[in-house]
Design a protein around this motif. Structure first.
Motif, PDB file in Angstrom:
ATOM      1  N   LEU A 152       0.835  -1.196   0.000  1.00 41.33           N
ATOM      2  CA  LEU A 152       0.000   0.000   0.000  1.00 41.33           C
ATOM      3  C   LEU A 152       0.872   1.250   0.000  1.00 41.33           C
ATOM      4  O   LEU A 152       1.820   1.347   0.793  1.00 41.33           O
ATOM      5  N   PRO A 153       0.579   2.229  -0.852  1.00 44.39           N
ATOM      6  CA  PRO A 153       1.336   3.479  -0.833  1.00 44.39           C
ATOM      7  C   PRO A 153       0.914   4.339   0.358  1.00 44.39           C
ATOM      8  O   PRO A 153      -0.260   4.388   0.718  1.00 44.39           O
ATOM      9  N   VAL A 154       1.882   5.022   0.984  1.00 45.86           N
ATOM     10  CA  VAL A 154       1.609   5.865   2.159  1.00 45.86           C
ATOM     11  C   VAL A 154       1.492   7.315   1.700  1.00 45.86           C
ATOM     12  O   VAL A 154       2.432   7.868   1.138  1.00 45.86           O
ATOM     13  N   PRO A 155       0.336   7.964   1.915  1.00 46.89           N
ATOM     14  CA  PRO A 155       0.206   9.371   1.536  1.00 46.89           C
ATOM     15  C   PRO A 155       1.110  10.251   2.410  1.00 46.89           C
ATOM     16  O   PRO A 155       1.351   9.957   3.581  1.00 46.89           O
TER      17      PRO A 155
ATOM     18  N   LYS B 114       5.039  10.433  14.688  1.00 42.23           N
ATOM     19  CA  LYS B 114       5.872  10.754  13.525  1.00 42.23           C
ATOM     20  C   LYS B 114       5.016  10.780  12.263  1.00 42.23           C
ATOM     21  O   LYS B 114       4.145   9.936  12.069  1.00 42.23           O
ATOM     22  N   ALA B 115       5.289  11.766  11.397  1.00 35.59           N
ATOM     23  CA  ALA B 115       4.554  11.903  10.136  1.00 35.59           C
ATOM     24  C   ALA B 115       5.431  11.426   8.980  1.00 35.59           C
ATOM     25  O   ALA B 115       6.660  11.568   9.017  1.00 35.59           O
ATOM     26  N   TYR B 116       4.780  10.882   7.970  1.00 33.00           N
ATOM     27  CA  TYR B 116       5.486  10.364   6.798  1.00 33.00           C
ATOM     28  C   TYR B 116       5.745  11.506   5.815  1.00 33.00           C
ATOM     29  O   TYR B 116       4.839  12.261   5.460  1.00 33.00           O
ATOM     30  N   ALA B 117       6.992  11.632   5.416  1.00 38.91           N
ATOM     31  CA  ALA B 117       7.364  12.639   4.416  1.00 38.91           C
ATOM     32  C   ALA B 117       7.387  11.985   3.049  1.00 38.91           C
ATOM     33  O   ALA B 117       7.793  10.826   2.906  1.00 38.91           O
ATOM     34  N   ALA B 118       6.954  12.717   2.038  1.00 33.17           N
ATOM     35  CA  ALA B 118       6.878  12.174   0.688  1.00 33.17           C
ATOM     36  C   ALA B 118       8.246  11.710   0.219  1.00 33.17           C
ATOM     37  O   ALA B 118       9.229  12.437   0.312  1.00 33.17           O
ATOM     38  N   GLY B 119       8.313  10.463  -0.254  1.00 30.42           N
ATOM     39  CA  GLY B 119       9.537   9.920  -0.811  1.00 30.42           C
ATOM     40  C   GLY B 119      10.570   9.458   0.194  1.00 30.42           C
ATOM     41  O   GLY B 119      11.668   9.066  -0.191  1.00 30.42           O
ATOM     42  N   GLN B 120      10.258   9.490   1.485  1.00 32.52           N
ATOM     43  CA  GLN B 120      11.264   9.067   2.464  1.00 32.52           C
ATOM     44  C   GLN B 120      11.423   7.550   2.446  1.00 32.52           C
ATOM     45  O   GLN B 120      10.483   6.814   2.144  1.00 32.52           O
ATOM     46  N   SER B 121      12.619   7.086   2.767  1.00 33.00           N
ATOM     47  CA  SER B 121      12.897   5.653   2.795  1.00 33.00           C
ATOM     48  C   SER B 121      12.339   5.052   4.073  1.00 33.00           C
ATOM     49  O   SER B 121      12.457   5.633   5.157  1.00 33.00           O
TER      50      SER B 121
ATOM     51  N   LEU C 297       3.632   2.583  11.946  1.00 31.99           N
ATOM     52  CA  LEU C 297       2.349   2.031  11.509  1.00 31.99           C
ATOM     53  C   LEU C 297       1.522   3.191  10.946  1.00 31.99           C
ATOM     54  O   LEU C 297       0.799   3.866  11.664  1.00 31.99           O
ATOM     55  N   PHE C 298       1.657   3.418   9.646  1.00 34.17           N
ATOM     56  CA  PHE C 298       0.949   4.527   9.018  1.00 34.17           C
ATOM     57  C   PHE C 298      -0.430   4.124   8.509  1.00 34.17           C
ATOM     58  O   PHE C 298      -1.392   4.863   8.620  1.00 34.17           O
ATOM     59  N   LEU C 299      -0.545   2.911   7.943  1.00 31.84           N
ATOM     60  CA  LEU C 299      -1.802   2.492   7.319  1.00 31.84           C
ATOM     61  C   LEU C 299      -2.409   1.259   7.959  1.00 31.84           C
ATOM     62  O   LEU C 299      -3.626   1.126   8.031  1.00 31.84           O
ATOM     63  N   GLY C 300      -1.588   0.334   8.413  1.00 31.90           N
ATOM     64  CA  GLY C 300      -2.089  -0.931   8.920  1.00 31.90           C
ATOM     65  C   GLY C 300      -2.194  -1.954   7.812  1.00 31.90           C
ATOM     66  O   GLY C 300      -1.797  -1.722   6.668  1.00 31.90           O
ATOM     67  N   ALA C 301      -2.757  -3.110   8.146  1.00 33.71           N
ATOM     68  CA  ALA C 301      -2.884  -4.186   7.167  1.00 33.71           C
ATOM     69  C   ALA C 301      -3.955  -3.846   6.142  1.00 33.71           C
ATOM     70  O   ALA C 301      -4.837  -3.021   6.381  1.00 33.71           O
TER      71      ALA C 301
ATOM     72  N   CYS D  91       1.837   8.308  12.305  1.00 33.53           N
ATOM     73  CA  CYS D  91       1.904   6.946  12.850  1.00 33.53           C
ATOM     74  C   CYS D  91       0.748   6.717  13.813  1.00 33.53           C
ATOM     75  O   CYS D  91       0.434   7.573  14.645  1.00 33.53           O
ATOM     76  N   LYS D  92       0.106   5.541  13.711  1.00 29.23           N
ATOM     77  CA  LYS D  92      -1.073   5.236  14.520  1.00 29.23           C
ATOM     78  C   LYS D  92      -0.730   4.748  15.925  1.00 29.23           C
ATOM     79  O   LYS D  92      -1.626   4.651  16.764  1.00 29.23           O
ATOM     80  N   ARG D  93       0.529   4.413  16.173  1.00 29.44           N
ATOM     81  CA  ARG D  93       0.877   3.894  17.495  1.00 29.44           C
ATOM     82  C   ARG D  93       0.883   5.028  18.527  1.00 29.44           C
ATOM     83  O   ARG D  93       1.226   6.172  18.205  1.00 29.44           O
ATOM     84  N   LYS D  94       0.528   4.676  19.773  1.00 35.92           N
ATOM     85  CA  LYS D  94       0.349   5.680  20.821  1.00 35.92           C
ATOM     86  C   LYS D  94       1.673   6.322  21.197  1.00 35.92           C
ATOM     87  O   LYS D  94       2.663   5.638  21.420  1.00 35.92           O
TER      88      LYS D  94
END
Length: 202
Positions: free
Chosen positions: A77-80, A92-99, A147-151, A85-88
């Motif tokens: 799944l692609p991460v927008p 942390k936020a996902y940056a576009a194109g980060q590894s 955990l940005f999206l989950g399963a 992150c969904k964990r308590k």
């Protein structure tokens, strides 16, 4: 002390204060000890050897609840960009194109714990009093990858069932108040998908 007395009578020169009890003499104390020893010796052996106070057995601690199996992101799944992150306590936020290699997610796997004014998590021992400090408590567990999206959601016959099923909630705990120009309504709901939800007033 300045209130005047309300009763009239004759003066008295007699001191009627009760005399204090005389302190017990050594002979009286020894006689009481001797009487207690004789009473103890006359008891049956099973009674005389019994302890005066038995300590109550300690209750067995309740077993800890089993930890839920932690979910991981589906790599297909692609991460927008900007997804958090969904964990308590991670945040942390996902940056576009980060590894995604070498990510470390520091979070709390347990549940929030509020007890007699103290606040903390069931997975670690640290407790604070202020809610702002509770929100700043760093995580106690490190896991590789956030955990940005989950399963991936389960599909049946190629159709995403969660997208097709529409849940209708009729009874919702609510609260409202109004001013001269505005009505403020609060609806208390959990796990609501904002994009697919709507509220109808009838």
């Amino acid at each position: 002390m300045t209130i005047p007395p309300c009763t009239t009578g004759t003066h008295s020169t007699v001191d009627d204060t009760p005399a204090p009890d005389p302190p017990p003499s050594n002979e009286d104390v020894e006689a009481k000890i001797k009487a207690q020893k004789e009473k103890q010796e006359n008891l049956p052996p099973a009674v005389s050897r019994a302890p005066i106070a038995q300590q109550a057995p300690r209750p067995t601690p309740s077993p800890a609840p089993p930890e839920a199996e932690e979910e991981d992101d589906d790599p297909s799944l692609p991460v927008p960009a900007g997804t958090t992150c969904k964990r308590k306590a991670c945040g942390k936020a996902y940056a576009a194109g980060q590894s995604r290699e070498g990510e470390e997610c520091v979070h709390h796997p347990g549940q929030p714990l509020f007890h007699e004014g103290s606040k903390g998590w069931t997975c670690c021992k640290r407790r604070v009093l202020e809610f702002d400090e509770f929100l700043k408590l760093p995580g106690c567990t490190t896991k590789s990858r956030h955990l940005f999206l989950g399963a991936k959601k389960q599909k049946q016959d190629g159709v995403n069932m969660e997208a097709e099923e529409e849940e209708v909630i009729k009874e919702v705990r609510n609260d409202f108040y109004q001013t001269a120009t505005t009505v403020i309504a609060s609806l208390y709901l959990k796990n609501i998908d904002k994009a697919r939800s709507r509220v109808e007033f009838t």
